[in-house]
Design a protein around this motif. Sequence first.
Motif, PDB file in Angstrom:
ATOM      1  N   ASP A 224       0.809  -1.218   0.000  1.00  0.00           N
ATOM      2  CA  ASP A 224       0.000   0.000   0.000  1.00  0.00           C
ATOM      3  C   ASP A 224       0.843   1.269   0.000  1.00  0.00           C
ATOM      4  O   ASP A 224       0.397   2.309  -0.502  1.00  0.00           O
ATOM      5  CB  ASP A 224      -0.925   0.010   1.223  1.00  0.00           C
ATOM      6  CG  ASP A 224      -1.963  -1.098   1.178  1.00  0.00           C
ATOM      7  OD1 ASP A 224      -2.172  -1.677   0.093  1.00  0.00           O
ATOM      8  OD2 ASP A 224      -2.565  -1.400   2.234  1.00  0.00           O
ATOM      9  N   THR A 234      -8.036   0.346  -2.064  1.00  0.00           N
ATOM     10  CA  THR A 234      -8.250  -1.094  -2.001  1.00  0.00           C
ATOM     11  C   THR A 234      -6.958  -1.715  -1.477  1.00  0.00           C
ATOM     12  O   THR A 234      -5.923  -1.646  -2.135  1.00  0.00           O
ATOM     13  CB  THR A 234      -8.606  -1.661  -3.387  1.00  0.00           C
ATOM     14  OG1 THR A 234      -9.772  -0.988  -3.873  1.00  0.00           O
ATOM     15  CG2 THR A 234      -8.869  -3.150  -3.311  1.00  0.00           C
ATOM     16  N   LYS A 235      -7.019  -2.283  -0.262  1.00  0.00           N
ATOM     17  CA  LYS A 235      -5.806  -2.758   0.400  1.00  0.00           C
ATOM     18  C   LYS A 235      -5.172  -3.922  -0.378  1.00  0.00           C
ATOM     19  O   LYS A 235      -5.835  -4.614  -1.150  1.00  0.00           O
ATOM     20  CB  LYS A 235      -6.106  -3.201   1.834  1.00  0.00           C
ATOM     21  CG  LYS A 235      -6.684  -2.084   2.714  1.00  0.00           C
ATOM     22  CD  LYS A 235      -5.714  -0.937   2.885  1.00  0.00           C
ATOM     23  CE  LYS A 235      -6.128   0.019   4.000  1.00  0.00           C
ATOM     24  NZ  LYS A 235      -7.415   0.697   3.738  1.00  0.00           N
ATOM     25  N   VAL A 238      -6.746  -7.550  -0.889  1.00  0.00           N
ATOM     26  CA  VAL A 238      -8.006  -7.451  -1.627  1.00  0.00           C
ATOM     27  C   VAL A 238      -7.732  -6.989  -3.056  1.00  0.00           C
ATOM     28  O   VAL A 238      -8.375  -7.451  -4.009  1.00  0.00           O
ATOM     29  CB  VAL A 238      -8.974  -6.493  -0.912  1.00  0.00           C
ATOM     30  CG1 VAL A 238     -10.258  -6.315  -1.720  1.00  0.00           C
ATOM     31  CG2 VAL A 238      -9.284  -6.989   0.494  1.00  0.00           C
ATOM     32  N   ARG A 239      -6.766  -6.103  -3.226  1.00  0.00           N
ATOM     33  CA  ARG A 239      -6.415  -5.642  -4.578  1.00  0.00           C
ATOM     34  C   ARG A 239      -5.892  -6.792  -5.418  1.00  0.00           C
ATOM     35  O   ARG A 239      -6.198  -6.896  -6.612  1.00  0.00           O
ATOM     36  CB  ARG A 239      -5.387  -4.515  -4.494  1.00  0.00           C
ATOM     37  CG  ARG A 239      -5.234  -3.756  -5.800  1.00  0.00           C
ATOM     38  CD  ARG A 239      -4.201  -2.636  -5.730  1.00  0.00           C
ATOM     39  NE  ARG A 239      -4.024  -2.111  -4.425  1.00  0.00           N
ATOM     40  CZ  ARG A 239      -2.902  -2.174  -3.727  1.00  0.00           C
ATOM     41  NH1 ARG A 239      -1.832  -2.773  -4.253  1.00  0.00           N
ATOM     42  NH2 ARG A 239      -2.810  -1.674  -2.522  1.00  0.00           N
ATOM     43  N   THR A 242      -8.792  -8.753  -6.457  1.00  0.00           N
ATOM     44  CA  THR A 242      -9.576  -7.973  -7.417  1.00  0.00           C
ATOM     45  C   THR A 242      -8.940  -8.023  -8.801  1.00  0.00           C
ATOM     46  O   THR A 242      -9.623  -8.219  -9.812  1.00  0.00           O
ATOM     47  CB  THR A 242      -9.703  -6.522  -6.932  1.00  0.00           C
ATOM     48  OG1 THR A 242     -10.387  -6.500  -5.674  1.00  0.00           O
ATOM     49  CG2 THR A 242     -10.459  -5.670  -7.939  1.00  0.00           C
ATOM     50  N   ASP A 256     -12.269   2.042 -13.897  1.00  0.00           N
ATOM     51  CA  ASP A 256     -12.122   1.964 -12.446  1.00  0.00           C
ATOM     52  C   ASP A 256     -13.047   3.025 -11.860  1.00  0.00           C
ATOM     53  O   ASP A 256     -12.746   4.219 -11.889  1.00  0.00           O
ATOM     54  CB  ASP A 256     -10.659   2.216 -12.059  1.00  0.00           C
ATOM     55  CG  ASP A 256     -10.406   2.076 -10.564  1.00  0.00           C
ATOM     56  OD1 ASP A 256     -11.375   1.861  -9.808  1.00  0.00           O
ATOM     57  OD2 ASP A 256      -9.239   2.221 -10.147  1.00  0.00           O
ATOM     58  N   VAL A 264      -6.085   0.266  -8.238  1.00  0.00           N
ATOM     59  CA  VAL A 264      -6.508  -0.855  -9.085  1.00  0.00           C
ATOM     60  C   VAL A 264      -6.213  -0.557 -10.548  1.00  0.00           C
ATOM     61  O   VAL A 264      -5.661  -1.390 -11.285  1.00  0.00           O
ATOM     62  CB  VAL A 264      -8.000  -1.173  -8.864  1.00  0.00           C
ATOM     63  CG1 VAL A 264      -8.506  -2.160  -9.919  1.00  0.00           C
ATOM     64  CG2 VAL A 264      -8.219  -1.741  -7.470  1.00  0.00           C
ATOM     65  N   GLY A 325     -15.200   0.238  -7.101  1.00  0.00           N
ATOM     66  CA  GLY A 325     -14.638   0.320  -5.761  1.00  0.00           C
ATOM     67  C   GLY A 325     -15.354   1.323  -4.891  1.00  0.00           C
ATOM     68  O   GLY A 325     -15.170   1.349  -3.682  1.00  0.00           O
ATOM     69  N   ASN A 349     -16.718  -4.542  -5.324  1.00  0.00           N
ATOM     70  CA  ASN A 349     -16.408  -4.837  -3.929  1.00  0.00           C
ATOM     71  C   ASN A 349     -17.337  -4.049  -3.019  1.00  0.00           C
ATOM     72  O   ASN A 349     -17.618  -2.871  -3.271  1.00  0.00           O
ATOM     73  CB  ASN A 349     -14.961  -4.462  -3.594  1.00  0.00           C
ATOM     74  CG  ASN A 349     -13.951  -5.391  -4.241  1.00  0.00           C
ATOM     75  OD1 ASN A 349     -14.314  -6.427  -4.808  1.00  0.00           O
ATOM     76  ND2 ASN A 349     -12.680  -5.044  -4.163  1.00  0.00           N
ATOM     77  N   ILE A 393     -14.977  -8.131   3.211  1.00  0.00           N
ATOM     78  CA  ILE A 393     -15.273  -7.601   1.878  1.00  0.00           C
ATOM     79  C   ILE A 393     -16.077  -8.635   1.127  1.00  0.00           C
ATOM     80  O   ILE A 393     -15.743  -9.829   1.142  1.00  0.00           O
ATOM     81  CB  ILE A 393     -13.987  -7.286   1.101  1.00  0.00           C
ATOM     82  CG1 ILE A 393     -13.103  -6.296   1.867  1.00  0.00           C
ATOM     83  CG2 ILE A 393     -14.313  -6.753  -0.301  1.00  0.00           C
ATOM     84  CD1 ILE A 393     -13.641  -4.904   1.950  1.00  0.00           C
ATOM     85  N   GLN A 395     -17.207  -9.602  -2.644  1.00  0.00           N
ATOM     86  CA  GLN A 395     -16.825  -9.305  -4.029  1.00  0.00           C
ATOM     87  C   GLN A 395     -17.724 -10.109  -4.976  1.00  0.00           C
ATOM     88  O   GLN A 395     -17.826 -11.324  -4.877  1.00  0.00           O
ATOM     89  CB  GLN A 395     -15.365  -9.671  -4.279  1.00  0.00           C
ATOM     90  CG  GLN A 395     -14.871  -9.364  -5.682  1.00  0.00           C
ATOM     91  CD  GLN A 395     -13.425  -9.791  -5.862  1.00  0.00           C
ATOM     92  OE1 GLN A 395     -13.139 -10.886  -6.299  1.00  0.00           O
ATOM     93  NE2 GLN A 395     -12.504  -8.899  -5.500  1.00  0.00           N
TER      94      GLN A 395
END
Length: 400
Positions: A224, A234-235, A238-239, A242, A256, A264, A325, A349, A393, A395
Amino acid sequence: MAERNPWLTIVGIGEDGPAGLSAASHDAIARADWVTGAARHLALLPDLPAAATPWPVPFADGIAPLLARRGSHVVMLVSGDPFWFGAGSVVTRHLSPDEWVAHPAPSTFTLAAARLGWVIEGTVCLGLHAAPFERLRRHLAPSVRAIVLVRDGAAVAALARYLVDCGFAESALWVLEALGGPRERIRETDAASCDFADILHPVAVALEVSGGGPALTTASGLADDWFAHDGQITKRPVRALTLSALAPRPGELLWDIGAGSGSVAIEWLLAHPATQALAFEADPTRTERARDNAAALGVDRLRVVEGRVPAVLEGQPLPNAVFIGGGLSDALLEWLGTTLPRGTRLVANAVTLESEAVLARWHNDRGGNLLRIELADAAPIGTRRGWRSHYPIVQWSVTL
């Protein structure tokens, strides 16, 4: 097939001037009614039989005068290989295939690799004479070799400073001047010590990366701290999930939506040099931050559009994949479902109960995959450690 009758011949020329030209290039120049090219290239051929006009600056200003010469025999002089970081594709996109022919010469990359004994297919080759040095950032890792075209001697010094600022001061540099001609010169230094003040044009820099600076991973899910953000990001884990669901492919365009820091979209662009991305963000501060993040990581081709969805999406080039997002709603999903073409991949998400309920309904109606992501980090509990849970989260991923 109709016989080709090109009126434009694009001739690649090196620093050795007429000595390095092919017989076909000599023949084209002898038949030309008009010759154009950079003043430096024209000076390499002092006895031209036809009228010669230097190509103007900026480059785009020369397109209309060139096209006005249709029907005559025109020669355009360019450096080395016209289609490897050269002017060829810029010109030929305005022409049909039967209007032009090209006779390339060895490129600067070819000459540099030949001088240094480098395997060219294993060497990063970049044209940065009119592009930011940040495009090199993704390649900066120990032992990586690169050959970089730069504008002039001042740009060589600036490139060295950029390497130092990135933590790669020990990188070896070879400054390659006027390769292939009588003025050719090659000098070796390192990024921290580079102080040449008499660098000849044209110039390229070969470099072998060394130093302890941070290197970008080639896997999805950058740390990050590669991104400036205000918490709207988006941490990393999770990214990574994704990006896996979005499945970027060469040449594809991503939307996006609710881009935040742009993380992302940026990782989508880092996946392949031919990917494209549009980021949509309503907050002006975040919009500017996403642009800055993209520039810092060398994907300045990201286009960030400020505005609210779905209105801001109207009239935009249609995507191959969409990530939501932020700004998730039934209205947005309805608009996307009725506007986007069949086969578009959609990933959304959700972190709130209300957004989860939206995704649950759409998953029930449209299918796809619904995934619940629960993460926890080890954290201190007094003198011991325990698990600190993140918000889960949800998704949803689906192909429309």
